[in-house]
Design an enzyme around this catalytic site. Structure first.
Site, PDB file in Angstrom:
ATOM      1  N   GLU A   1      52.126  34.755  66.851  1.00  0.00           N
ATOM      2  CA  GLU A   1      51.102  34.065  66.453  1.00  0.00           C
ATOM      3  C   GLU A   1      50.603  34.461  64.906  1.00  0.00           C
ATOM      4  O   GLU A   1      50.370  35.598  64.753  1.00  0.00           O
ATOM      5  CB  GLU A   1      49.746  34.549  67.452  1.00  0.00           C
ATOM      6  CG  GLU A   1      49.901  33.990  68.686  1.00  0.00           C
ATOM      7  CD  GLU A   1      48.890  34.035  69.920  1.00  0.00           C
ATOM      8  OE1 GLU A   1      47.811  34.036  69.215  1.00  0.00           O
ATOM      9  OE2 GLU A   1      49.045  34.026  70.922  1.00  0.00           O
TER      10      GLU A   1
ATOM     11  N   GLU B   1      49.458  39.367  74.378  1.00  0.00           N
ATOM     12  CA  GLU B   1      48.501  40.184  74.269  1.00  0.00           C
ATOM     13  C   GLU B   1      48.242  41.253  75.212  1.00  0.00           C
ATOM     14  O   GLU B   1      46.838  41.225  75.799  1.00  0.00           O
ATOM     15  CB  GLU B   1      47.341  39.548  73.570  1.00  0.00           C
ATOM     16  CG  GLU B   1      47.728  38.765  72.238  1.00  0.00           C
ATOM     17  CD  GLU B   1      46.466  38.033  71.497  1.00  0.00           C
ATOM     18  OE1 GLU B   1      45.261  38.070  71.956  1.00  0.00           O
ATOM     19  OE2 GLU B   1      46.994  37.882  70.528  1.00  0.00           O
TER      20      GLU B   1
HETATM   21  O1  AHR Z   1      45.775  31.361  69.361  1.00  0.00           O
HETATM   22  C1  AHR Z   1      44.619  31.412  70.151  1.00  0.00           C
HETATM   23  C2  AHR Z   1      44.461  32.848  70.894  1.00  0.00           C
HETATM   24  O2  AHR Z   1      44.526  33.927  69.873  1.00  0.00           O
HETATM   25  C3  AHR Z   1      45.721  33.036  71.813  1.00  0.00           C
HETATM   26  O3  AHR Z   1      45.545  32.528  73.170  1.00  0.00           O
HETATM   27  C4  AHR Z   1      45.731  34.591  72.012  1.00  0.00           C
HETATM   28  O4  AHR Z   1      47.025  35.245  72.236  1.00  0.00           O
HETATM   29  C5  AHR Z   1      45.149  34.949  70.642  1.00  0.00           C
HETATM   30  O5  AHR Z   1      44.151  35.911  70.807  1.00  0.00           O
END
Ligand code: AHR
Length: 513
Positions: free
Chosen positions: A316, A197
Site C-alpha cells: 500500500e 495491518e
Molecule cells: O487503502 C485504504 C486503507 O489504508 C486500507 O484498507 C488499510 O490497509 C490502510 O490503512
C-alpha cells in the site's frame, strides 16, 4: 556483488546518498549493469478493496448494467488497465480483508448474505462480487491475483480452505465445491497476504503475537509455489520488521509487507486539488521518505536474509488527502493532480533502484479511491495523471536495473530542501535502454548531463507529462487536459546525454544505438 565489488545494498546506499541535498548541478551517471538485478514487474501492481466505489461502480457494475461489460466487469476499465499493464491486483482489502469471509461471496448471488461494511462508510455489502468474480476478472485483465486472507476475524481452517478452493485440482471438499459453483479448472493464485495491518485494523496485534499467528496460518496454506506475504510495518516501525524477520522461519514466508502513504498529517491531510505550496512540499517530503524506509527495512531484512530470498512488498502506497466535498468520508474519493504524478514518478524510481529487495508494490488504490489511476462517474471514465506515469514507466517491468549515480540541485522551500531530480534506468529484454526522470521543483527547469557508461548511443526519443500548475488535473468535462506528449529536449552528443526537464515534469527516455 556488483560492478564496484560491493554488495548491492552498499552500492545502493552510496548511489542514493549521492542524490541528497546541497548539490549545485544536475549530473547523472548511468552505469552498465553487471549484477543483473531484475526490476520485478510486480513493482507496478495495484490494489482493489471493497471500499467506496473501487469495486462496485469502479471495476464492477453487474451484468444487467447498460455500461458495456463482461460478466459485470466494465470493458472500458479492462481495456485501459491492459494498456497500462497491470501485473498483479490485490483484493479484497485492506482493512476489509480481515472482516471478509470468502464463503459469503460464492454460489448463487441471490443467496449470498448482505452485510454492513464496517470499515468503509457503513454501506451494505451484498457480496455480489466474490472470489469467482475477482479471479475471472483477473483472467480478463491478464493480471496475477493477490488474495489478502482474513486472520483478524477468520480462522486457520477458513484460509486453508480458500487456498484449496481456488487452487486445488484434486478431489477434496473445497475443490468439489468450486466445481459445483461452475469452475472446473483451478485458478492460478500465487500471492497470498496473511492478514493486513495486523498492528491496527487487522487485529491490533503485537509483532511477537502476529509472528506466531503467521507461523500457524502459513503452515496450513498448502499449494504449489505459494508466495505468502506477512502483514508488514506501518512506515518507520522498524521493530515490526525486525521481530517478524527474527521469529518467522524463512521456509514459511516469501514476502514481508510495508505500508506508507504520502500524507501531511493524519488529522490535517489537506485537499487533493486546492493545496498550498507548503502542503505540496510536505507531501513530496513524505513521498521521498520512501527512500529511507526501503533502505532501512531492507537493511534489517539483510541481517536475517542476506541472500535476499524474502521480498519487501510495499503493498500500500500513494498520496492520501481529504475526500472531495460532498462525497462519503468513508469512500476516500479524491481527485488526482500533477502532484500525484510526481509522487508516482519519484516512488517508482525509488522502487526500481531498490529492486534487489523490493519485488512487489501495490498503489492504493486502482479506481475511485485514494491515488487512483482511473476515476469513474456512471458511464464516464477518466485516466488520471498517475495512470499516465504507470503507463510511461511500464518499460521498466522485468527489465534489468542499471545503477545510477545522481547529483541533483535542490528544490528549496523556506528553510528546507528536497532533491529536485530523481531517476532510474533499465535495459529491457530487447536490449533497449530506458531512463525515467522527474523534476519536482514547481518553478525551476533542470538542465541535466547524463553520462552513459557501457554502450555508445546515437540518439534519443522521449515522452513527457507536464503542466503549468501542480494543481492541474483531468476532469469528466476535460478528460485529456493532461496526457503524455513527445519530449524534444534531450540530445546525445559524443556519448553524453543532455536533458532539459521543465518544472513539474516526468519524462521517459528511450536510447537508440
Ligand atoms: O487503502 C485504504 C486503507 O489504508 C486500507 O484498507 C488499510 O490497509 C490502510 O490503512
Amino acid at each position: 556483488m556488483n560492478l564496484f565489488g560491493k554488495p548491492a545494498k552498499v552500492l545502493l546506499l552510496l548511489l542514493i546518498s549521492g542524490s541528497s541535498y546541497a548539490q549545485q548541478q544536475n549530473t547523472i551517471t548511468v552505469h552498465a549493469a553487471k549484477d543483473k538485478t531484475t526490476i520485478s514487474k510486480y513493482i507496478y501492481s495495484h490494489f482493489a478493496e471493497h471500499l467506496g466505489r473501487c469495486v462496485y461502480g469502479g471495476f464492477y457494475v453487474g451484468d444487467t448494467s447498460k455500461i458495456p461489460n463482461t460478466n459485470g466487469v466494465r470493458n472500458d476499465i479492462v481495456a485501459a488497465l491492459k494498456k497500462m499493464k497491470i501485473p498483479s491486483l490485490r483484493w479484497p482489502g485492506g482493512c476489509f480483508a480481515d472482516t471478509y469471509h470468502w464463503k459469503d461471496g460464492i454460489g448463487p448471488k441471490d443467496k449470498r448474505p448482505a452485510l454492513v461494511n464496517k470499515w468503509w462508510g457503513g454501506v451494505t455489502e451484498d457480496n455480489s462480487f466474490g472470489t469467482h468474480d475477482f479471479l475471472n476478472m483477473c483472467e480478463l485483465l491478464g493480471t496475477d491475483p493477490y488474495l489478502a486472507g482474513n486472520i483478524g476475524s477468520g480462522t486457520v481452517q477458513e484460509l486453508a480452505d480458500w487456498v484449496q478452493y481456488v487452487g486445488s485440482d484434486n478431489k477434496n471438499p473445497m475443490a468439489d465445491l468450486r466445481r459445483e459453483n461452475g469452475r472446473d479448472k483451478p485458478w492460478s493464485v500465487r500471492f497470498w497476504g496473511v492478514g493486513n495491518e495486523a498492528w491496527g485494523c487487522g487485529g491490533n496485534m503485537t509483532p511477537e503475537y502476529y509472528s506466531n499467528e503467521f507461523r500457524k496460518y502459513s503452515t496450513f496454506m498448502t499449494g504449489d509455489k505459494l508466495f505468502r506475504i506477512a502483514s508488514g510495518a506501518n512506515s518507520a516501525d522498524y521493530h515490526w520488521t525486525e521481530t517478524l524477520m527474527k521469529n518467522i522461519p524463512s521456509h514459511l514466508m516469501e514476502g514481508v509487507a510495508l505500508h506508507h502513504y504520502s500524507v501531511i498529517e493524519w488529522n490535517k491531510k489537506g485537499p487533493a486539488v486546492k493545496f498550498t505550496d507548503d502542503q505540496y512540499f510536505r507531501t513530496m517530503k513524505s513521498a521521498l521518505f520512501m527512500e529511507e524506509l526501503v533502505t532501512k527495512h531492507s537493511a534489517i531484512m539483510d541481517k536475517y536474509d542476506p541472500q535476499k530470498k524474502i521480498a519487501l512488498v510495499v503493498d500500500e502506497w500513494g498520496g492520501w488527502y481529504d475526500v472531495e466535498d460532498g462525497t462519503n468520508p468513508g469512500f476516500l474519493y479524491q481527485q488526482n493532480t500533477m502532484r500525484d504524478a510526481l509522487i508516482a514518478g519519484v516512488t517508482l524510481n525509488i522502487f526500481n533502484n531498490h529492486a534487489d529487495r523490493v519485488r512487489m508494490a501495490n498503489l492504493a488504490q486502482a479506481i475511485n479511491v485514494l491515488q487512483a489511476v482511473i476515476l469513474t462517474d456512471k458511464e464516464k471514465m477518466i485516466l488520471t495523471p498517475t495512470y499516465h506515469i504507470m503507463e510511461m514507466y511500464n518499460v521498466h517491468q522485468d527489465a534489468t536495473l542499471l545503477p545510477v549515480e545522481v547529483s541533483t540541485k535542490d528544490y528549496v522551500f523556506g528553510n528546507e530542501k528536497l532533491p529536485a531530480v530523481s531517476v532510474s534506468a533499465s535495459v529491457d529484454k530487447a536490449g533497449v535502454t530506458h531512463i525515467t526522470l522527474t523534476n519536482i521543483d514547481p518553478k525551476n527547469a533542470q538542465d541535466i548531463d547524463i553520462n552513459l557508461e557501457g554502450s555508445a548511443f546515437k540518439g534519443v526519443t522521449g515522452r513527457i507529462l507536464t503542466s503549468k500548475s501542480l494543481q492541474d488535473h483531468n476532469t469528466f468535462e476535460v478528460p485529456d487536459k493532461l496526457k503524455p506528449v513527445a519530449f524534444k529536449d534531450a540530445s546525445v552528443k559524443a556519448g553524453k546525454l543532455k536533458v532539459k526537464l521543465p518544472a513539474i515534469s516526468i519524462v521517459v527516455l528511450e536510447l537508440k544505438k
